[in-house]
Scaffold this active site. Structure first.
Site, PDB file in Angstrom:
ATOM      1  N   HIS A  98      11.192  28.596  -5.225  1.00  0.00           N
ATOM      2  CA  HIS A  98      11.682  27.497  -4.380  1.00  0.00           C
ATOM      3  C   HIS A  98      12.064  26.346  -5.276  1.00  0.00           C
ATOM      4  O   HIS A  98      11.396  26.052  -6.258  1.00  0.00           O
ATOM      5  CB  HIS A  98      10.643  27.057  -3.351  1.00  0.00           C
TER       6      HIS A  98
ATOM      7  N   VAL B 101       3.280  28.617  -4.375  1.00  0.00           N
ATOM      8  CA  VAL B 101       3.795  29.689  -3.511  1.00  0.00           C
ATOM      9  C   VAL B 101       4.614  30.650  -4.375  1.00  0.00           C
ATOM     10  O   VAL B 101       5.569  30.226  -5.046  1.00  0.00           O
ATOM     11  CB  VAL B 101       4.661  29.114  -2.371  1.00  0.00           C
TER      12      VAL B 101
ATOM     13  N   HIS C 107      12.554  22.329  -5.032  1.00  0.00           N
ATOM     14  CA  HIS C 107      12.317  21.138  -4.209  1.00  0.00           C
ATOM     15  C   HIS C 107      13.515  20.208  -4.375  1.00  0.00           C
ATOM     16  O   HIS C 107      13.968  19.957  -5.503  1.00  0.00           O
ATOM     17  CB  HIS C 107      11.085  20.375  -4.704  1.00  0.00           C
TER      18      HIS C 107
HETATM   19  P1  5GP Z   1       4.886  24.437  -5.322  1.00  0.00           P
HETATM   20  O1  5GP Z   1       3.656  23.696  -5.760  1.00  0.00           O
HETATM   21  O2  5GP Z   1       4.636  25.915  -5.229  1.00  0.00           O
HETATM   22  O3  5GP Z   1       6.091  24.088  -6.124  1.00  0.00           O
HETATM   23  O4  5GP Z   1       5.233  23.895  -3.871  1.00  0.00           O
HETATM   24  C1  5GP Z   1       4.920  24.562  -2.692  1.00  0.00           C
HETATM   25  C2  5GP Z   1       5.362  23.674  -1.550  1.00  0.00           C
HETATM   26  O5  5GP Z   1       5.366  24.440  -0.365  1.00  0.00           O
HETATM   27  C3  5GP Z   1       4.443  22.470  -1.305  1.00  0.00           C
HETATM   28  O6  5GP Z   1       5.204  21.271  -1.420  1.00  0.00           O
HETATM   29  C4  5GP Z   1       3.920  22.713   0.108  1.00  0.00           C
HETATM   30  O7  5GP Z   1       3.775  21.508   0.852  1.00  0.00           O
HETATM   31  C5  5GP Z   1       4.963  23.640   0.704  1.00  0.00           C
HETATM   32  N1  5GP Z   1       4.457  24.542   1.734  1.00  0.00           N
HETATM   33  C6  5GP Z   1       3.361  25.335   1.645  1.00  0.00           C
HETATM   34  N2  5GP Z   1       3.197  26.049   2.773  1.00  0.00           N
HETATM   35  C7  5GP Z   1       4.244  25.704   3.582  1.00  0.00           C
HETATM   36  C8  5GP Z   1       4.636  26.123   4.890  1.00  0.00           C
HETATM   37  O8  5GP Z   1       3.999  26.949   5.554  1.00  0.00           O
HETATM   38  N3  5GP Z   1       5.756  25.548   5.403  1.00  0.00           N
HETATM   39  C9  5GP Z   1       6.493  24.628   4.705  1.00  0.00           C
HETATM   40  N4  5GP Z   1       7.572  24.138   5.313  1.00  0.00           N
HETATM   41  N5  5GP Z   1       6.148  24.223   3.471  1.00  0.00           N
HETATM   42  C10 5GP Z   1       5.041  24.754   2.919  1.00  0.00           C
END
Ligand code: 5GP
Length: 125
Positions: A110, A106, A112
């Site tokens: 963010h 995304v 985690h």
């Molecule tokens: P990344 O791989 O970019 O670090 O993590 C993206 C995170 O966003 C993933 O853990 C995924 O489950 C979460 N995520 C993606 N779309 C949504 C959404 O619409 N709502 C929420 N609450 N989490 C999302």
């Protein structure tokens, strides 16, 4: 698909829509600098995402361009969420994926927060 961390900010990304209230979320904390909400696909008993309110693609973009107040506010928010969830004594893990090799999906920064179980080794080999 992982994103390119050097791309311009896309205000149609899913977290921008969450910030605008266009997509629902389970909020655990909000202040002027940050929003924290439960990950839709939790990888641990506690899995919350903390995002800055400003339009930053990644940790790289944020660390280069955000103001000192935005950075302080965001970092404090991450700590507050973990502390308020009772994660300090048992411990927890922070993760910020950046770009292709980081497998960032995304394109809005963010962090985690994972907790509620033993996390084990830092990375799979
Ligand atoms: P990344 O791989 O970019 O670090 O993590 C993206 C995170 O966003 C993933 O853990 C995924 O489950 C979460 N995520 C993606 N779309 C949504 C959404 O619409 N709502 C929420 N609450 N989490 C999302």
């Amino acid at each position: 698909m992982p994103i390119d961390a050097t791309q311009p900010y896309d205000d149609q990304n899913v977290f921008a829509k969450i910030l605008r209230g266009e997509i629902p979320n389970k909020t655990v904390y909000e202040d002027q600098w940050a929003l924290a909400f439960h990950d839709i696909n939790p990888q641990a008993p506690f899995h919350v995402l903390v995002i800055p309110k400003g339009p930053y693609v990644s940790w790289d973009d944020f660390s280069a361009k955000a103001s000192a107040d935005e950075i302080a506010g965001f970092v404090r928010a991450v700590g507050t969420v973990a502390r308020d969830a009772g994660l300090v004594e048992p411990g927890y893990r922070l993760l910020a994926n950046v770009g292709q090799h980081g497998h960032q999906e995304v394109p809005h920064l963010h962090v985690h927060i994972f907790g509620g179980r033993q996390m084990g080794a830092m990375l799979p080999r």
